[in-house]
Design an enzyme around this catalytic site. Structure first.
Site, PDB file in Angstrom:
ATOM      1  N   CYS A 144     -51.347 -25.060  32.637  1.00  0.00           N
ATOM      2  CA  CYS A 144     -51.520 -25.554  31.268  1.00  0.00           C
ATOM      3  C   CYS A 144     -52.711 -26.509  31.147  1.00  0.00           C
ATOM      4  CB  CYS A 144     -50.253 -26.248  30.775  1.00  0.00           C
ATOM      5  SG  CYS A 144     -48.838 -25.132  30.650  1.00  0.00           S
ATOM      6  N   HIS A 145     -52.790 -27.487  32.051  1.00  0.00           N
ATOM      7  CA  HIS A 145     -53.843 -28.492  31.940  1.00  0.00           C
ATOM      8  C   HIS A 145     -54.513 -28.801  33.274  1.00  0.00           C
ATOM      9  CE1 HIS A 145     -51.208 -29.160  28.412  1.00  0.00           C
ATOM     10  NE2 HIS A 145     -52.373 -29.135  27.817  1.00  0.00           N
TER      11      HIS A 145
END
Length: 180
Positions: A144-145
């Protein structure tokens, strides 16, 4: 005789007062008891409050995914090389300083049990299944990040503020772990 009547009157009044307060108290219990009991966890919640996992079939270097309280749980058997590498990592290099001994149980240093939820925004990191990206440190990678965790589930790079959470668990035997 007037004195005995007033004493009888006071006694009757006291009895009525005590009876009224007692009735109100019993009525209060009947009102409060259902309110308090409805706040207790339901049977399905109690059933998910703990999970038993058989770790006997997990090979060194392998991670197994399980479910604990409707969230992913990673159970990883560390290889001897991963244990040495985790022990050699300088604590000063870690954002959330924890040793491998802090994250595992005595006598079961090769078994790492963590929640499979990134501490940044709650995504599920990759690296538990065969062929998934394990990140720069060989542990877990959150797609995701971009948080990178090492083999001990410690944050090494990216926006995640803390290590993967180690839930409460205990070994009930050499091969059975109870989480929760």
């Amino acid at each position: 005789m007037a004195d005995t009547e007033s004493e009888d009157g006071v006694r009757r009044r006291d009895f009525i007062h005590i009876a009224a307060v007692g009735t109100a108290g019993v009525g209060g219990v009947f009102v409060v008891l259902p309110l308090v009991s409805q706040m207790a966890p339901s049977a399905d919640v109690l059933a998910e409050s703990s999970t038993e996992i058989d770790v006997s079939a997990i090979e060194p270097g392998q991670t197994v995914k399980a479910i604990f309280r409707k969230q992913p749980l990673f159970v990883r058997r560390l290889t001897p090389e991963e244990i040495v590498e985790a022990g050699e990592t300088p604590i000063a290099d870690l954002r959330d300083p924890e040793t491998l001994d802090d994250r595992t149980k005595e006598g079961h240093r090769d078994m790492l049990i963590t929640m499979g939820v990134c501490t940044h925004l709650g995504c599920v990191p990759q690296g538990a299944a065969e062929g998934e990206v394990k990140g720069e440190y060989g542990g877990y990678f959150c797609p995701c990040h971009g948080s990178h965790y090492d083999t001990a589930g410690r944050i090494r790079k990216g926006p995640a503020p803390t290590n993967l959470v180690v839930p409460e668990y205990a070994f009930t035997s050499d091969t059975i772990v109870t989480v929760g």
